[in-house]
Design an enzyme around this catalytic site. Structure first.
Site, short mmCIF file in Angstrom:
data_model
loop_
_atom_site.label_atom_id
_atom_site.label_comp_id
_atom_site.label_asym_id
_atom_site.label_seq_id
_atom_site.Cartn_x
_atom_site.Cartn_y
_atom_site.Cartn_z
N ASP A 101 93.27 17.41 40.04
CA ASP A 101 92.98 15.54 38.67
C ASP A 101 90.86 16.86 38.63
O ASP A 101 90.52 16.17 39.06
CB ASP A 101 93.10 14.69 38.80
CG ASP A 101 92.24 13.74 37.97
OD1 ASP A 101 92.92 13.63 37.10
OD2 ASP A 101 91.37 13.93 37.67
N THR B 72 85.92 13.08 47.13
CA THR B 72 85.56 13.33 47.64
C THR B 72 85.11 14.98 48.03
O THR B 72 85.84 14.97 47.91
CB THR B 72 85.25 12.60 49.41
OG1 THR B 72 84.76 12.92 49.95
CG2 THR B 72 86.67 13.00 49.87
N ASN B 73 83.71 14.73 48.41
CA ASN B 73 83.63 16.44 48.57
C ASN B 73 83.32 16.95 50.24
O ASN B 73 83.42 17.20 50.28
CB ASN B 73 81.67 16.86 47.70
CG ASN B 73 81.95 16.85 46.99
OD1 ASN B 73 83.17 17.77 46.02
ND2 ASN B 73 81.48 16.19 45.22
N HIS C 65 91.43 11.22 27.56
CA HIS C 65 90.65 11.05 28.35
C HIS C 65 90.56 9.11 28.04
O HIS C 65 90.84 8.50 28.83
CB HIS C 65 89.52 11.50 28.41
CG HIS C 65 88.68 11.64 29.97
ND1 HIS C 65 87.94 12.36 30.60
CD2 HIS C 65 88.96 10.54 30.93
CE1 HIS C 65 87.55 11.78 31.33
NE2 HIS C 65 88.18 10.69 31.61
N ARG C 66 89.87 8.52 26.64
CA ARG C 66 90.27 7.47 25.88
C ARG C 66 90.25 7.02 24.89
O ARG C 66 90.65 8.39 24.31
CB ARG C 66 88.15 7.25 26.22
CG ARG C 66 87.71 7.28 27.54
CD ARG C 66 87.28 6.24 28.38
NE ARG C 66 86.65 6.15 29.37
CZ ARG C 66 86.32 5.20 30.81
NH1 ARG C 66 87.31 4.31 29.86
NH2 ARG C 66 85.78 5.30 31.37
N GLY D 206 85.05 3.68 43.22
CA GLY D 206 83.67 3.96 43.26
C GLY D 206 82.97 3.95 43.91
O GLY D 206 81.12 3.92 43.98
N TYR E 96 83.87 16.58 33.53
CA TYR E 96 83.61 16.43 34.80
C TYR E 96 82.26 17.60 34.73
O TYR E 96 82.23 18.56 34.34
CB TYR E 96 84.48 16.86 35.84
CG TYR E 96 85.62 15.93 35.70
CD1 TYR E 96 85.09 14.32 35.22
CD2 TYR E 96 86.93 15.70 36.48
CE1 TYR E 96 86.08 13.83 35.00
CE2 TYR E 96 87.46 14.15 36.74
CZ TYR E 96 87.59 13.43 35.62
OH TYR E 96 87.89 12.51 35.88
N ARG F 244 82.99 14.63 40.99
CA ARG F 244 82.28 15.04 41.83
C ARG F 244 82.19 16.56 42.52
O ARG F 244 81.26 16.59 42.95
CB ARG F 244 81.51 13.88 43.00
CG ARG F 244 81.61 12.66 42.42
CD ARG F 244 81.29 11.55 43.70
NE ARG F 244 80.90 10.17 43.51
CZ ARG F 244 82.04 9.72 42.92
NH1 ARG F 244 83.29 9.45 43.25
NH2 ARG F 244 81.80 8.35 42.56
#
Length: 296
Positions: free
Chosen positions: A48, A261-262, A128-129, A214, A53, A20
């Site tokens: 990370d 978290t920001n 990633h996937r 989340g 993103y 984020r």
């Protein structure tokens, strides 16, 4: 802060997730640097990232902080991911969201991440996937080439099942270092579906994304388990979130929670969970609440 061996490197037991980073009202290099420094002050040195993103913009925000503060890059371990192609940002021309693990895409993704993050190496690169069209021989060879060239120091995966891991590993000389999977008090399947058991058996540390579900943990859906976390936290003078993270740290599979978290205030408290001790009965009380039933 404990440190864990991951692919020949050492990572902080708790990882700071930058999913984020671009959502913050302040994305200036100075503010991003302040987040990294707040982590570093607690011994949290592993960052990370992923190319996707922030609509393919979060890596560049971190890179701007590295450019503005010489030496900052060398004080952290840098994790990033590739292979999700979404019709946003630089991939806005894509007709459909898809995965791309082809060698040309991998090479371009690595070069772009290196440029965006203002660095000459990625400490850990993750697929990633799982890609249903992955040619494991082609992908494995290209990943090995990135390591041999020194552009990537270690390689791992994210959201892979054991058979996906084994398929890719069969085509590589570089040992896969870790699997980053969803894991929390509200996503318990990996504890019993074989995912954690596979990695624990082979000594692969596991990274856990969304360790607080989340945010669902703090909504109506999380009421039952939150009540248990709150009571156990009150007894220890910590927040329910700290107990939720300690629940993961208590497991012997060497889980590394990725905390995003920001808020600088919350960032400064990320290490509190590492000091929370849970007994076996404490752990199973949380597990039972997450399941919504008594264990069989």
């Amino acid at each position: 802060m404990d440190r864990i061996a991951v692919g020949g490197l050492e990572f902080s037991r708790i990882v700071y997730g930058m999913w984020r980073l671009g959502d913050d009202a302040d994305t200036s290099p100075a503010h991003v640097e302040a987040k990294v420094e707040a982590c570093h002050a607690q011994g949290i040195t592993t960052m990370d990232q992923a190319d996707i993103y922030g609509a393919y913009g979060a890596e560049a925000l971190l890179g701007a902080a590295f450019r503005a503060s010489p030496g900052l890059r060398d004080r952290v371990e840098l994790v990033t991911k590739f292979d999700i192609v979404a019709p946003i940002g630089r991939n806005s021309g894509a007709r459909v969201k898809h995965y791309d693990t082809s060698a040309p895409y991998l090479r371009q993704a690595v070069e772009t991440s290196l440029k965006d993050m203002a660095t000459d190496r990625i400490d850990l690169l993750l697929v990633h996937r799982p890609d249903p069209l992955m040619d494991h021989e082609e992908t494995g060879r290209a990943l090995d080439e990135m390591v041999a060239a020194g552009k990537v120091r270690a390689v791992g995966v994210s959201n892979f099942r054991p058979w996906d891991w084994e398929l890719l590993q069969s085509a590589m000389s570089t040992p896969l270092a870790t699997n980053q999977i969803e894991l929390s008090v509200m996503h318990l399947d990996p504890f019993t579906n074989g995912d954690l058991a596979f990695h624990q058996r082979h000594g692969h540390p596991v990274m856990a994304w969304s360790p607080l579900a989340g945010g669902r943990l703090f909504g109506a859906e999380g009421t039952r388990v939150r009540e248990v976390l709150t009571r156990l936290g009150t007894d220890r003078g910590v927040d329910p979130a700290d107990v939720a993270v300690a629940f993961l740290l208590r497991h012997p599979a060497k889980i590394l929670p990725v905390m995003g978290t920001n808020s600088l205030d919350r960032i400064r408290r990320l290490s509190v969970a590492a000091g929370v001790e849970l007994s076996r009965e404490d752990w199973f009380e949380i597990y039972t609440a997450g399941l919504g039933r008594e264990v069989a």
